[in-house]
Design an enzyme around this catalytic site. Structure first.
Site, short mmCIF file in Angstrom:
data_model
loop_
_atom_site.label_atom_id
_atom_site.label_comp_id
_atom_site.label_asym_id
_atom_site.label_seq_id
_atom_site.Cartn_x
_atom_site.Cartn_y
_atom_site.Cartn_z
N VAL A 90 44.25 -68.08 -41.44
CA VAL A 90 43.35 -66.93 -41.46
C VAL A 90 42.51 -66.84 -42.73
O VAL A 90 41.52 -66.12 -42.78
CB VAL A 90 44.08 -65.56 -41.25
CG1 VAL A 90 44.63 -65.43 -39.84
CG2 VAL A 90 45.14 -65.32 -42.30
N TYR B 275 51.47 -57.08 -53.46
CA TYR B 275 51.75 -56.98 -52.01
C TYR B 275 51.45 -55.55 -51.55
O TYR B 275 50.77 -55.35 -50.54
CB TYR B 275 53.20 -57.37 -51.69
CG TYR B 275 53.49 -57.18 -50.20
CD1 TYR B 275 52.91 -58.00 -49.25
CD2 TYR B 275 54.32 -56.13 -49.76
CE1 TYR B 275 53.13 -57.80 -47.88
CE2 TYR B 275 54.55 -55.93 -48.40
CZ TYR B 275 53.96 -56.77 -47.47
OH TYR B 275 54.17 -56.56 -46.12
N LYS C 138 48.59 -54.13 -48.76
CA LYS C 138 48.90 -53.32 -47.58
C LYS C 138 48.22 -51.95 -47.68
O LYS C 138 47.89 -51.34 -46.66
CB LYS C 138 50.41 -53.21 -47.39
CG LYS C 138 51.03 -54.53 -46.89
CD LYS C 138 50.49 -54.90 -45.51
CE LYS C 138 50.99 -56.21 -44.98
NZ LYS C 138 50.52 -56.53 -43.63
N GLY D 290 58.77 -50.20 -41.97
CA GLY D 290 59.62 -50.37 -43.15
C GLY D 290 60.28 -51.73 -43.04
O GLY D 290 59.67 -52.70 -42.57
P1 NDP Z 1 57.13 -63.61 -40.70
O1 NDP Z 1 57.15 -64.40 -41.96
O2 NDP Z 1 58.28 -63.76 -39.77
O3 NDP Z 1 55.78 -63.89 -39.91
C1 NDP Z 1 54.55 -63.99 -40.58
C2 NDP Z 1 53.53 -64.62 -39.65
O4 NDP Z 1 52.25 -64.67 -40.34
C3 NDP Z 1 53.89 -66.03 -39.26
O5 NDP Z 1 53.63 -66.21 -37.89
C4 NDP Z 1 52.93 -66.90 -40.09
O6 NDP Z 1 52.59 -68.07 -39.36
C5 NDP Z 1 51.72 -65.98 -40.20
N1 NDP Z 1 50.87 -66.33 -41.34
C6 NDP Z 1 51.18 -66.22 -42.66
N2 NDP Z 1 50.17 -66.70 -43.41
C7 NDP Z 1 49.21 -67.12 -42.54
C8 NDP Z 1 47.94 -67.73 -42.71
N3 NDP Z 1 47.42 -68.00 -43.93
N4 NDP Z 1 47.20 -68.04 -41.60
C9 NDP Z 1 47.70 -67.78 -40.37
N5 NDP Z 1 48.90 -67.21 -40.15
C10 NDP Z 1 49.65 -66.89 -41.23
O7 NDP Z 1 57.00 -62.08 -41.17
P2 NDP Z 1 56.83 -60.72 -40.34
O8 NDP Z 1 56.83 -60.95 -38.90
O9 NDP Z 1 57.79 -59.77 -40.92
O10 NDP Z 1 55.39 -60.28 -40.85
C11 NDP Z 1 54.32 -59.95 -39.98
C12 NDP Z 1 53.49 -58.86 -40.62
O11 NDP Z 1 54.29 -57.70 -40.76
C13 NDP Z 1 52.97 -59.18 -42.01
O12 NDP Z 1 51.63 -58.72 -42.11
C14 NDP Z 1 53.87 -58.38 -42.94
O13 NDP Z 1 53.23 -58.04 -44.13
C15 NDP Z 1 54.13 -57.17 -42.06
N6 NDP Z 1 55.30 -56.38 -42.39
C16 NDP Z 1 56.54 -56.95 -42.43
C17 NDP Z 1 57.65 -56.19 -42.72
C18 NDP Z 1 59.02 -56.75 -42.86
O14 NDP Z 1 59.89 -56.08 -43.46
N7 NDP Z 1 59.30 -57.94 -42.34
C19 NDP Z 1 57.51 -54.73 -42.93
C20 NDP Z 1 56.16 -54.25 -42.88
C21 NDP Z 1 55.11 -55.06 -42.59
P3 NDP Z 1 52.45 -69.55 -39.96
O15 NDP Z 1 53.33 -69.64 -41.17
O16 NDP Z 1 52.87 -70.42 -38.81
O17 NDP Z 1 50.99 -69.65 -40.28
C1 8X3 Z 2 57.35 -55.29 -45.83
C2 8X3 Z 2 58.28 -54.19 -46.18
O1 8X3 Z 2 59.15 -52.87 -48.14
O2 8X3 Z 2 59.64 -55.24 -48.10
O3 8X3 Z 2 56.03 -54.84 -45.80
O4 8X3 Z 2 57.46 -54.46 -48.63
S1 8X3 Z 2 58.62 -54.20 -47.84
#
Ligand code: NDP
Ligand code: 8X3
Length: 253
Positions: A61, A153, A157, A184
């Site tokens: 992305v 980070y 967000k 969260g």
């Molecule tokens: P994961 O690490 O499990 O998934 C992250 C996804 O983002 C992967 O599919 C990865 O795919 C993709 N990604 C990362 N960088 C790129 C890039 N440069 N280009 C394309 N794809 C990319 O984490 P989560 O599912 O937890 O995270 C998903 C979203 O949720 C994020 O935006 C995160 O900030 C947000 N979030 C997560 C929380 C948590 O506690 N887990 C809480 C709040 C928000 P690939 O590496 O194959 O490219």
């Molecule tokens: C992911 C949740 O609290 O680890 O956005 O930043 S936290």
């Protein structure tokens, strides 16, 4: 449902669970991420289970040109999806501001902010022309509150939080809904990525309480997407029952 749904970051965690939830509704899916093999395996699983149409696009992305060529390779009717889920994102490191890595900052800003911008800027004009669409951004509790060592980070967000509001205002006249789902703590690969493969440290983030699962968040995203056309769920903050704020947890050991 019968809609087309474009999901970024579908190779893991929340994005992957969204793909599975939307597949159950019969949606046509465009699944994107960098890891091609994972996307292929997920697409095959979905086609076999739900007999729905799935396209996979491997791109980063942060590379706007790569992203645009990938989208242009889709059949014309799918280049402008009914629903765009901006989910791809990551955290890198957890250090005090004065010790944090410049490289980590660049990657988080480029992915979480510019990645979401690049994609939304490319797809939204097509939604405007069509006069409909729904953009769902995955924000975070970290975008609403800052926690120690979360610095950049959290700032990325917070940018997602602001951009969601800005997009909602500017796209309002064109029948386009813009929503944010802000979770969260969710147990995914998020912390393994943040701690650069340190599985033990990643596991400790979710110790002593029950975190959200990626499926819990996907359920909320699906609910947001399934509202009737006159309803927009603007913003949902969803946290584990054991979490009261960005850094206050009730843990039992
Ligand atoms: P994961 O690490 O499990 O998934 C992250 C996804 O983002 C992967 O599919 C990865 O795919 C993709 N990604 C990362 N960088 C790129 C890039 N440069 N280009 C394309 N794809 C990319 O984490 P989560 O599912 O937890 O995270 C998903 C979203 O949720 C994020 O935006 C995160 O900030 C947000 N979030 C997560 C929380 C948590 O506690 N887990 C809480 C709040 C928000 P690939 O590496 O194959 O490219
Ligand atoms: C992911 C949740 O609290 O680890 O956005 O930043 S936290």
């Amino acid at each position: 449902m019968g809609k087309s749904v474009f999901i970024t970051g579908a190779s893991s965690g929340i994005g992957r669970s969204c793909a599975l939830r939307f597949a159950e509704t019969g949606a046509e899916l465009i699944l994107t991420a960098r890891r091609h093999d994972r996307l292929q395996a997920l697409a095959e699983q979905i086609r076999n289970t739900y007999q729905t149409i799935v396209y996979t696009l491997s791109f980063d992305v942060t590379h706007a040109g790569e992203m645009q060529s990938a989208i242009e390779s889709l059949p014309r009717h799918l280049r402008c999806p009914d629903i765009l889920i901006n989910n791809a994102g990551l955290a890198l490191g957890l250090k005090p501001f004065h010790e944090a890595s410049y490289d980590h900052w660049d990657t988080m800003i480029d992915t979480n902010v510019k990645g979401l911008l690049n994609l939304s800027r490319f797809i939204s004009p097509m939604m405007v022309q069509r006069g409909s669409g729904h953009i769902i951004n995955i924000g975070s509790i970290a975008g609403k509150e800052v926690y120690p060592n979360g610095n950049i980070y959290c700032a990325t967000k917070a940018a997602v939080d602001s951009l969601t509001k800005a997009m909602r205002i500017d796209l309002l006249p064109y029948g386009i809904r813009v929503s944010q789902v802000a979770p969260g703590a969710v147990e995914t690969e998020f912390s393994v990525v943040r701690f650069e493969g340190d599985e033990e440290r990643a596991k400790s983030v979710y110790a002593g309480y029950k975190p959200l699962s990626a499926g819990d968040v996907a359920d909320v995203v699906l609910w947001v997407a399934q509202q009737p056309p006159h309803v927009n769920i603007s913003d949902v903050l969803v946290m584990p029952a054991a979490q009261a704020s960005a850094s206050i947890f009730h843990k039992k050991f």
